[in-house]
Design a protein around this motif. Structure first.
Motif, PDB file in Angstrom:
ATOM      1  N   VAL A   2       5.184 -19.500  11.467  1.00  0.00           N
ATOM      2  CA  VAL A   2       4.287 -18.581  10.781  1.00  0.00           C
ATOM      3  C   VAL A   2       3.135 -19.374  10.167  1.00  0.00           C
ATOM      4  CG1 VAL A   2       5.984 -16.781  10.286  1.00  0.00           C
ATOM      5  CG2 VAL A   2       5.697 -18.689   8.670  1.00  0.00           C
ATOM      6  N   ALA A   3       2.024 -18.663   9.929  1.00  0.00           N
ATOM      7  CA  ALA A   3       0.808 -19.301   9.418  1.00  0.00           C
ATOM      8  C   ALA A   3       0.918 -19.530   7.915  1.00  0.00           C
ATOM      9  CB  ALA A   3      -0.414 -18.461   9.760  1.00  0.00           C
ATOM     10  N   ALA A   4       1.885 -20.365   7.530  1.00  0.00           N
ATOM     11  CA  ALA A   4       2.089 -20.732   6.130  1.00  0.00           C
ATOM     12  C   ALA A   4       1.504 -22.107   5.890  1.00  0.00           C
ATOM     13  CB  ALA A   4       3.570 -20.753   5.806  1.00  0.00           C
ATOM     14  N   MET A   5       1.127 -22.359   4.641  1.00  0.00           N
ATOM     15  CA  MET A   5       0.659 -23.714   4.312  1.00  0.00           C
ATOM     16  C   MET A   5       1.131 -24.106   2.921  1.00  0.00           C
ATOM     17  SD  MET A   5      -3.339 -23.266   3.149  1.00  0.00           S
ATOM     18  CE  MET A   5      -3.685 -22.748   1.451  1.00  0.00           C
ATOM     19  N   ASP A   6       1.392 -25.397   2.755  1.00  0.00           N
ATOM     20  CA  ASP A   6       1.628 -25.958   1.433  1.00  0.00           C
ATOM     21  C   ASP A   6       0.648 -27.097   1.237  1.00  0.00           C
ATOM     22  OD1 ASP A   6       3.706 -24.267   0.844  1.00  0.00           O
ATOM     23  OD2 ASP A   6       5.292 -25.699   1.300  1.00  0.00           O
ATOM     24  N   VAL A   7       0.074 -27.169   0.046  1.00  0.00           N
ATOM     25  CA  VAL A   7      -0.749 -28.327  -0.285  1.00  0.00           C
ATOM     26  C   VAL A   7       0.112 -29.261  -1.132  1.00  0.00           C
ATOM     27  CG1 VAL A   7      -2.848 -29.162  -1.386  1.00  0.00           C
ATOM     28  CG2 VAL A   7      -2.841 -26.924  -0.252  1.00  0.00           C
ATOM     29  N   LEU A   8       0.292 -30.483  -0.640  1.00  0.00           N
ATOM     30  CA  LEU A   8       1.103 -31.477  -1.340  1.00  0.00           C
ATOM     31  C   LEU A   8       0.182 -32.526  -1.938  1.00  0.00           C
ATOM     32  CD1 LEU A   8       3.695 -32.065   1.529  1.00  0.00           C
ATOM     33  CD2 LEU A   8       3.660 -30.244  -0.197  1.00  0.00           C
ATOM     34  N   ALA A   9       0.485 -32.906  -3.168  1.00  0.00           N
ATOM     35  CA  ALA A   9      -0.376 -33.885  -3.836  1.00  0.00           C
ATOM     36  C   ALA A   9       0.466 -35.059  -4.318  1.00  0.00           C
ATOM     37  CB  ALA A   9      -1.088 -33.233  -5.018  1.00  0.00           C
ATOM     38  N   PRO A  10      -0.055 -36.276  -4.179  1.00  0.00           N
ATOM     39  CA  PRO A  10       0.669 -37.458  -4.651  1.00  0.00           C
ATOM     40  C   PRO A  10       1.035 -37.318  -6.125  1.00  0.00           C
ATOM     41  CG  PRO A  10      -1.241 -38.128  -3.379  1.00  0.00           C
ATOM     42  CD  PRO A  10      -1.351 -36.639  -3.571  1.00  0.00           C
ATOM     43  N   GLY A  11       2.247 -37.698  -6.450  1.00  0.00           N
ATOM     44  CA  GLY A  11       2.666 -37.691  -7.843  1.00  0.00           C
ATOM     45  C   GLY A  11       3.240 -36.376  -8.307  1.00  0.00           C
ATOM     46  N   ILE A  12       3.072 -35.308  -7.532  1.00  0.00           N
ATOM     47  CA  ILE A  12       3.538 -34.008  -8.023  1.00  0.00           C
ATOM     48  C   ILE A  12       4.188 -33.169  -6.932  1.00  0.00           C
ATOM     49  CG2 ILE A  12       1.374 -32.726  -7.690  1.00  0.00           C
ATOM     50  CD1 ILE A  12       2.029 -31.753 -10.726  1.00  0.00           C
ATOM     51  N   GLY A  13       3.888 -33.455  -5.675  1.00  0.00           N
ATOM     52  CA  GLY A  13       4.465 -32.666  -4.575  1.00  0.00           C
ATOM     53  C   GLY A  13       3.697 -31.378  -4.381  1.00  0.00           C
ATOM     54  N   GLU A  14       4.412 -30.290  -4.113  1.00  0.00           N
ATOM     55  CA  GLU A  14       3.741 -29.033  -3.798  1.00  0.00           C
ATOM     56  C   GLU A  14       2.962 -28.510  -4.995  1.00  0.00           C
ATOM     57  OE1 GLU A  14       6.190 -25.683  -2.440  1.00  0.00           O
ATOM     58  OE2 GLU A  14       4.590 -24.369  -3.137  1.00  0.00           O
ATOM     59  N   ILE A  15       1.687 -28.290  -4.788  1.00  0.00           N
ATOM     60  CA  ILE A  15       0.860 -27.766  -5.871  1.00  0.00           C
ATOM     61  C   ILE A  15       0.320 -26.389  -5.504  1.00  0.00           C
ATOM     62  CG2 ILE A  15      -1.281 -28.891  -5.104  1.00  0.00           C
ATOM     63  CD1 ILE A  15      -1.804 -29.536  -8.072  1.00  0.00           C
ATOM     64  N   ILE A  16       0.251 -26.093  -4.219  1.00  0.00           N
ATOM     65  CA  ILE A  16      -0.231 -24.814  -3.725  1.00  0.00           C
ATOM     66  C   ILE A  16       0.649 -24.387  -2.556  1.00  0.00           C
ATOM     67  CG2 ILE A  16      -2.083 -23.852  -2.257  1.00  0.00           C
ATOM     68  CD1 ILE A  16      -4.111 -25.132  -4.108  1.00  0.00           C
ATOM     69  N   GLY A  17       0.982 -23.098  -2.521  1.00  0.00           N
ATOM     70  CA  GLY A  17       1.671 -22.547  -1.359  1.00  0.00           C
ATOM     71  C   GLY A  17       0.978 -21.265  -0.957  1.00  0.00           C
ATOM     72  N   GLY A  18       0.714 -21.123   0.330  1.00  0.00           N
ATOM     73  CA  GLY A  18       0.012 -19.910   0.749  1.00  0.00           C
ATOM     74  C   GLY A  18       0.270 -19.574   2.193  1.00  0.00           C
ATOM     75  N   SER A  19      -0.424 -18.552   2.662  1.00  0.00           N
ATOM     76  CA  SER A  19      -0.251 -18.150   4.063  1.00  0.00           C
ATOM     77  C   SER A  19      -1.350 -17.193   4.481  1.00  0.00           C
ATOM     78  CB  SER A  19       1.103 -17.474   4.279  1.00  0.00           C
ATOM     79  OG  SER A  19       1.178 -16.234   3.607  1.00  0.00           O
ATOM     80  N   GLN A  20      -1.520 -17.116   5.801  1.00  0.00           N
ATOM     81  CA  GLN A  20      -2.197 -15.940   6.328  1.00  0.00           C
ATOM     82  C   GLN A  20      -1.157 -14.834   6.343  1.00  0.00           C
ATOM     83  OE1 GLN A  20      -4.313 -16.574   9.994  1.00  0.00           O
ATOM     84  NE2 GLN A  20      -4.646 -14.376  10.333  1.00  0.00           N
ATOM     85  N   ARG A  21      -1.568 -13.622   5.995  1.00  0.00           N
ATOM     86  CA  ARG A  21      -0.600 -12.519   5.906  1.00  0.00           C
ATOM     87  C   ARG A  21      -0.507 -11.810   7.244  1.00  0.00           C
ATOM     88  NH1 ARG A  21       0.231 -15.252   1.253  1.00  0.00           N
ATOM     89  NH2 ARG A  21      -1.334 -14.780  -0.341  1.00  0.00           N
ATOM     90  N   GLU A  22       0.643 -11.279   7.535  1.00  0.00           N
ATOM     91  CA  GLU A  22       0.826 -10.517   8.770  1.00  0.00           C
ATOM     92  C   GLU A  22       0.071  -9.200   8.645  1.00  0.00           C
ATOM     93  OE1 GLU A  22       0.970  -9.844  12.014  1.00  0.00           O
ATOM     94  OE2 GLU A  22       2.565 -11.357  11.902  1.00  0.00           O
TER      95      GLU A  22
END
Lengths: 465, 465
Positions: A378-398
């Motif tokens: 699925v068109a999901a995304m996570d933005v991972l940042a050094p020192g903290i890990g996942e900072i953003i989670g999102g997706s294109q919606r169906e």
């Protein structure tokens, strides 16, 4: 006549030396010299530093009041602004009058009198911790971040939409929901079969605190094109970690006529914008965090501003992790979610800067994420940042009604009749993400515990203040 | 290449006629002429008006797709921006391509297809009502008001403080609180005496939804000098009126070294600032409200901008009401609170513009309001506005520890130990107020029911969507 000024304006050079000025604030410290002069450090919250007021013993209330002043006392100081003879500061006030507005009644027991306290201790003094250097700085940076977020969206034609806090829907947070009720617990209304009759409750049905405004904000997105939420969300998760709060603030933009690439671009632009604003407007506070909390924060923010985020498919991330030779605690295999250790390896060791991981297996992601053409991801995304890990989670919606419905069970379909309507009437590709505001603040300041990133943290066993 | 633009930019003249442009949005209406030309009104939420696209029957998909389009369908239109030959609009698009992104699957049943619906009906379609003229305009004005509030405070050195939504304290809203719990209602934990054991609940004690962030934000005020909250608040009041919501947004500034006059000045400056911003930035939306909802809204906002609010003591208000010869339903007597009819008489008939009523009898006001020297009144204020009544309520806070404690009972003193600390350590005169955001929005738009001023209203029996 002396004119009233915030300390910030005076320290920033907004007033020329020689002027009569008044400042109002609280003593951060005081030193009395043997020569009969007292040095007051007056802080008013407007910036990191206090301003020094030099008080001669010729003032009428010097003996009785000025000498008795202690840390935390509230004063109004009037005098001439002069160039400072001390180091560090450019100007100070040669006091002609010191009015004591509010003394510290019990100086030995003033809970934040000492210069250094542990963050754990200060959580027990959440009503006083904004008076400390660290939490004053956090308050200003939090405000600046929030203001920068609102500005970013406003300038780009987004509308702030206040999605509901109380919701009748339990579809998104099974098992992690707070119930909201006005029923009398001592005397619960029952149905014939003995079960609790929620028809008698305030909302004539079960009600919970929201875990996300996404579904509701989608309905505004598909009318207004560009919208965002920024408000409190809730998780009744019994997690006593430095990364979890039961109540936290989340930013959730949603854009129409947009795909996952647009979404990643938006996330990147947002972070770049707010980091730039913080570096510009909170220079003194950020210097403090760099010096006392984490000496990588300035470089970290500058790196986000200067470099594009790496993009990587989930499949590629799995191949990298499988081949990297690290000993991970949790298994790495296509189809499993990434653990925190994997995320940190990817952004900290492999890439060395924030990375957007995209296109996750459908089995580990929510029903509303858009199915890719491969039928597996699925068109999901996570933005991972050094020192903290996942900072953003999102997706294109169906956005395709039949594909969406194929991923919903009968209960969900019934409850989310209105959400399906959005695909029935003028559906368009759209996408969005969620940004945890306290995690963002920790990323910016280098603070380690999200309990220190929100004024009054709510965690298992704690709703104090 | 055609460049993508929001409809607003095109209608505002940001692009010169002759350019190739693309717009994306939803059809507000369509008209097909006998000459083989279709007129699409394309709306994207960026402003009140849609832009007209003129579509010739020479397009390849004209017969199959364009003719089949109905209200609500999502389209992408590309073509030349030309000066409009029709009335009302300056420019239109001579379409070279119309891409149908999302049709309306079931046009006869599209719930908001018709031009006019009652507001009651539209509340049952809260997910689609932002697509109507009225609720699109409300969304934009709500956003602009909110943004103006944040700007007002930011420019004046205030910090936004996110006070807690979940609170362990029930001291302010006795009887009107929502309980927050994760206890299993089917199997409540009991103490030996049979009462519910809230020590087993998520927060290890009773927890509720906040009715105000004031007490908590005072602690930040007495460290940072100028702060405000802007967030959701809750009342479990069983009121089915046009003025009550169970969940609503409130703005609560708090200023240090300030008295009731400073407070009233702040309230007036805030309202003036936000009304000016709305008139400047939402001209088209406000013209709609003026024309269709309430033909006094423009004059009303301009009057606030142009005139100082009247100031009046509660005692004087009582004398005026006693002597005015009106037949009121509720009694008028010193010591009683003003009813809505009294408030409206004062601001609508007696003064004719907003009025600040100050210094109410202590018996009808909260324990934290500052006792005046007369020993009988407290430094409370209400701002009353024609057409809506109370729009702001505030006070100078009691900063003297012993006077404050004399108005608290033992339970309150114990629960608010931290609030008393604020008076023990560097206390200063301070003041603040609460502004109900939905009532403000109704005042600005002329809408009558607060259920239409919030995206998804929560009221007794209703937490839908």
């Amino acid at each position: 006549m002396a004119e009233l000024h915030p300390v910030r304006a005076l320290l920033k050079g907004a007033v020329a030396p020689g002027a009569q000025v008044t400042v109002r604030g609280w003593l951060r410290s005081k030193r009395d010299s043997k020569a009969g002069i007292s040095f007051l450090a007056v802080h008013d919250g407007s910036c990191f530093d206090p301003i020094q007021a030099v008080v001669p013993n010729t003032l009428a209330n010097y003996e009785d009041e000025v000498l008795a002043l202690g840390t935390g006392a509230a004063v109004i100081v009037t005098g001439e602004l002069v160039e400072s003879r001390g180091k560090g500061q450019t100007v100070e006030i040669q006091a002609g009058a010191v009015e004591v507005v509010g003394p510290v009644l019990d100086p030995e027991h003033y809970p934040v009198a000492k210069k250094r306290h542990s963050f754990e201790y200060l959580r027990t003094q959440a009503h006083l911790r904004p008076r400390t250097n660290t939490f004053g700085a956090i308050t200003r940076v939090r405000h600046t971040l929030a203001n920068a977020i609102h500005s970013f969206f406003h300038e780009r034609g987004f509308y702030w939409v206040n999605t509901p806090i109380i919701t009748g829907s339990d579809c998104e947070g099974a098992g992690e929901l707070f119930r909201v009720s006005t029923l009398d617990f001592a005397n619960l209304p029952r149905r014939a079969d003995g079960s609790v009759d929620f028809a008698e409750d305030f909302f004539a049905g079960e009600a919970f605190l929201t875990v996300s405004g996404q579904l509701e904000v989608e309905s505004f997105c598909l009318a207004m094109s560009k919208v965002y939420t920024f408000g409190p969300t809730f998780r009744a998760e019994n997690s006593n970690t430095s990364r979890h709060l039961a109540e936290f603030w989340m930013v959730e933009p949603e854009i129409a006529f947009a795909d996952l690439d647009d979404n990643a671009e938006l996330a990147e632009a947002l972070l770049r914008h707010v980091f730039r604003r913080v570096l510009e407007e909170c220079e003194d506070d950020m210097a403090f965090f760099q010096q006392r909390i984490d000496d990588t924060v300035l470089a970290r923010l500058q790196a986000v501003i200067d470099n594009r985020f790496e993009r990587m498919d989930y499949g590629e991330a799995i191949r990298i992790l499988e081949g990297c030779g690290e000993n991970f605690e949790f298994p790495v295999r296509w189809g499993l979610d990434l653990a925190s250790e994997h995320e940190r390896y990817l952004c900290e060791k492999h890439v060395g800067r924030p990375v957007v991981i995209a296109n996750y297996p459908k089995g580990i992601k929510a029903f509303y994420m858009r199915l890719n053409d491969d039928g597996e991801t699925v068109a999901a995304m996570d933005v991972l940042a050094p020192g903290i890990g996942e900072i953003i989670g999102g997706s294109q919606r169906e956005e395709r009604l039949e594909v969406l419905e194929a991923r919903m069970d009968a209960t969900l379909k019934e409850e989310l009749w209105w959400y399906r309507d959005l695909r029935r009437y003028g559906t368009v590709p759209h996408a969005g993400f969620g940004l945890g505001f306290e995690r963002l603040l920790n990323y910016v300041t280098g603070m380690e515990n999200v309990r220190d990133a929100i004024p009054f943290p709510r965690t298992p066993g704690n709703a104090h203040f």
